[in-house]
Design a protein around this motif. Structure first.
Motif, PDB file in Angstrom:
ATOM      1  N   ALA A 102      23.930 -49.915  27.977  1.00  0.00           N
ATOM      2  CA  ALA A 102      24.999 -50.002  26.742  1.00  0.00           C
ATOM      3  C   ALA A 102      25.098 -49.105  25.895  1.00  0.00           C
ATOM      4  O   ALA A 102      26.176 -48.656  25.696  1.00  0.00           O
ATOM      5  N   LEU A 103      23.922 -47.995  25.475  1.00  0.00           N
ATOM      6  CA  LEU A 103      24.240 -46.870  24.591  1.00  0.00           C
ATOM      7  C   LEU A 103      24.980 -45.920  25.349  1.00  0.00           C
ATOM      8  O   LEU A 103      25.926 -45.130  24.847  1.00  0.00           O
ATOM      9  N   PRO A 106      27.852 -41.532  25.688  1.00  0.00           N
ATOM     10  CA  PRO A 106      26.981 -40.911  26.306  1.00  0.00           C
ATOM     11  C   PRO A 106      26.082 -39.445  25.887  1.00  0.00           C
ATOM     12  O   PRO A 106      25.085 -39.315  26.511  1.00  0.00           O
ATOM     13  N   GLN A 107      26.946 -38.925  24.992  1.00  0.00           N
ATOM     14  CA  GLN A 107      26.202 -37.579  24.552  1.00  0.00           C
ATOM     15  C   GLN A 107      24.883 -38.096  23.536  1.00  0.00           C
ATOM     16  O   GLN A 107      23.977 -37.635  23.838  1.00  0.00           O
ATOM     17  N   GLU A 108      25.096 -39.474  22.778  1.00  0.00           N
ATOM     18  CA  GLU A 108      23.813 -39.774  22.021  1.00  0.00           C
ATOM     19  C   GLU A 108      22.896 -40.419  23.032  1.00  0.00           C
ATOM     20  O   GLU A 108      21.650 -40.108  22.708  1.00  0.00           O
ATOM     21  N   ALA A 109      23.137 -40.847  24.115  1.00  0.00           N
ATOM     22  CA  ALA A 109      22.213 -41.371  25.048  1.00  0.00           C
ATOM     23  C   ALA A 109      21.518 -40.119  25.773  1.00  0.00           C
ATOM     24  O   ALA A 109      20.307 -40.289  25.868  1.00  0.00           O
ATOM     25  N   TYR A 156      21.029 -51.994  20.735  1.00  0.00           N
ATOM     26  CA  TYR A 156      21.971 -52.070  22.084  1.00  0.00           C
ATOM     27  C   TYR A 156      21.399 -53.231  22.964  1.00  0.00           C
ATOM     28  O   TYR A 156      21.914 -53.168  24.046  1.00  0.00           O
ATOM     29  N   ARG A 157      20.361 -53.727  22.547  1.00  0.00           N
ATOM     30  CA  ARG A 157      20.018 -55.098  23.308  1.00  0.00           C
ATOM     31  C   ARG A 157      20.957 -56.280  23.391  1.00  0.00           C
ATOM     32  O   ARG A 157      21.770 -56.490  22.232  1.00  0.00           O
ATOM     33  N   SER A 158      21.150 -56.717  24.652  1.00  0.00           N
ATOM     34  CA  SER A 158      22.100 -57.740  24.674  1.00  0.00           C
ATOM     35  C   SER A 158      22.013 -58.917  23.842  1.00  0.00           C
ATOM     36  O   SER A 158      20.791 -59.440  23.612  1.00  0.00           O
ATOM     37  N   PRO A 159      23.034 -59.327  22.814  1.00  0.00           N
ATOM     38  CA  PRO A 159      22.709 -60.672  22.247  1.00  0.00           C
ATOM     39  C   PRO A 159      22.256 -62.013  23.023  1.00  0.00           C
ATOM     40  O   PRO A 159      21.631 -62.803  22.594  1.00  0.00           O
ATOM     41  N   HIS A 160      22.611 -61.901  24.389  1.00  0.00           N
ATOM     42  CA  HIS A 160      22.093 -62.884  25.199  1.00  0.00           C
ATOM     43  C   HIS A 160      20.746 -63.256  25.266  1.00  0.00           C
ATOM     44  O   HIS A 160      20.152 -64.408  25.397  1.00  0.00           O
ATOM     45  N   LEU A 161      20.052 -62.008  25.021  1.00  0.00           N
ATOM     46  CA  LEU A 161      18.345 -62.253  24.975  1.00  0.00           C
ATOM     47  C   LEU A 161      17.874 -62.697  23.769  1.00  0.00           C
ATOM     48  O   LEU A 161      16.745 -62.856  23.690  1.00  0.00           O
ATOM     49  N   SER A 162      18.534 -62.757  22.627  1.00  0.00           N
ATOM     50  CA  SER A 162      18.169 -63.031  21.335  1.00  0.00           C
ATOM     51  C   SER A 162      16.976 -62.168  21.132  1.00  0.00           C
ATOM     52  O   SER A 162      17.168 -61.076  21.010  1.00  0.00           O
ATOM     53  N   GLY A 163      16.016 -62.989  20.639  1.00  0.00           N
ATOM     54  CA  GLY A 163      14.769 -62.134  19.970  1.00  0.00           C
ATOM     55  C   GLY A 163      13.973 -61.422  21.448  1.00  0.00           C
ATOM     56  O   GLY A 163      14.185 -60.203  21.422  1.00  0.00           O
ATOM     57  N   HIS A 164      13.144 -61.902  22.375  1.00  0.00           N
ATOM     58  CA  HIS A 164      12.349 -61.411  23.383  1.00  0.00           C
ATOM     59  C   HIS A 164      12.734 -62.307  24.206  1.00  0.00           C
ATOM     60  O   HIS A 164      12.726 -63.591  24.360  1.00  0.00           O
ATOM     61  N   SER A 165      12.915 -61.733  25.453  1.00  0.00           N
ATOM     62  CA  SER A 165      12.912 -62.465  26.821  1.00  0.00           C
ATOM     63  C   SER A 165      11.977 -63.270  27.200  1.00  0.00           C
ATOM     64  O   SER A 165      12.149 -64.416  27.646  1.00  0.00           O
TER      65      SER A 165
END
Length: 275
Positions: free
Chosen positions: A225-226, A231-234, A171-180
């Motif tokens: 994002a999750l 919401p239940q899974e989170a 669920y990590r933003s694709p904007h951040l690619s690998g690691h910030s």
């Protein structure tokens, strides 16, 4: 483009309650760098992407005046309520269009925010507002925080933490690619300023209730994002992780204190006296 992910009132409230701020020792490294370039007294600092203002307040101890800016009105409202000081003002503003005059700022900082900006535009804006010999400070920390407790082996605790982070990774933003950290390292390498400093690992340990550690992870963009998707899974993920950590610790209350080790990295740079 800049990414706007932290603007809701509930998310802003979680920032106030759970988000960690740099240690006094880490902030002192910034101050030492600025004083080396400019000397004393220190005039104007601007904290960009200030969120609920935890870092802004730390800067206010060292500067005559501090401006905290954030694109989110909800975050600015929280900052004005919970992180006020006589020499601090707050303004709603995008990072790439700061409400500052040319060459007017001694320190421009962004604490755990630069990776969400339109980075080329922000760096051009930083150059515009910084005085000659003014300084830029970009800080962030890695998500993979570690837990410590005197009567509990760290391996078992942190294996559960790693599973928490892995569950959120999709669920990590694709904007951040690998690691910030890669985005900050690239900015450091690209900055044309000759006086600059890069540090990849400053470890900061903070005691807090286990529930606060979990709440901090819940405030991250990947968990949010999750939460939006399911919401239940989170909720089940958070509850399961909390119960497993309590089991490893052999405690029955999530208010039991643990020590959270946060690994910061930072970029410091000084604008030349002459362009």
């Amino acid at each position: 483009m800049a990414y706007r992910l932290f603007e809701g009132k509930e998310h802003a409230a979680s920032y106030v309650k759970f988000r960690t701020s740099p240690s006094n020792e880490l902030v002192q490294r910034l101050i030492d760098f600025v004083e080396k370039q400019e000397g004393k007294p220190l005039g104007v600092a601007v904290d960009v992407g200030c969120g609920s203002g935890q870092g802004t307040v730390l800067l206010a101890k060292h500067f005559a005046s501090v401006l905290g800016t954030d694109v989110s009105a909800a975050q600015i409202d929280m900052a004005m309520t919970h992180a006020a000081a006589p020499n601090i003002t707050y303004r709603q503003s995008p990072a790439e269009q700061l409400p500052c005059e040319d060459a007017s700022v001694d320190l421009l900082s962004a604490m755990s925010a630069f990776h969400w900006f339109d980075r080329p535009r922000f760096l051009r804006e930083a150059h515009r507002v910084l005085r000659p010999r003014g300084c830029l400070a970009l800080l962030n920390y890695v998500m993979d925080m570690e837990l410590h407790r005197p009567d509990c082996g760290p391996d078992a605790l942190n294996q559960v933490c790693k599973e928490f982070y892995e569950a959120l990774r999709p669920y990590r933003s694709p904007h951040l690619s690998g690691h910030s950290i890669d985005l900050y390292r690239e900015a450091f390498q690209a900055l044309p300023y000759p006086d600059k400093e890069w540090n990849e690992c400053v470890r900061v340990r903070k005691p807090m209730p286990l529930s606060s550690y979990v709440g901090m992870v819940e405030s991250f963009s990947s968990f949010q994002a999750l939460l939006r998707k399911n919401p239940q899974e989170a909720e089940e993920l958070s509850s399961n992780i909390t119960q497993r950590l309590m089991s490893v610790m052999k405690v029955t209350s999530p208010d039991t204190e643990v020590v959270v080790e946060v690994k910061y990295f930072y970029l410091l740079a000084c604008k030349p006296a002459e362009d």
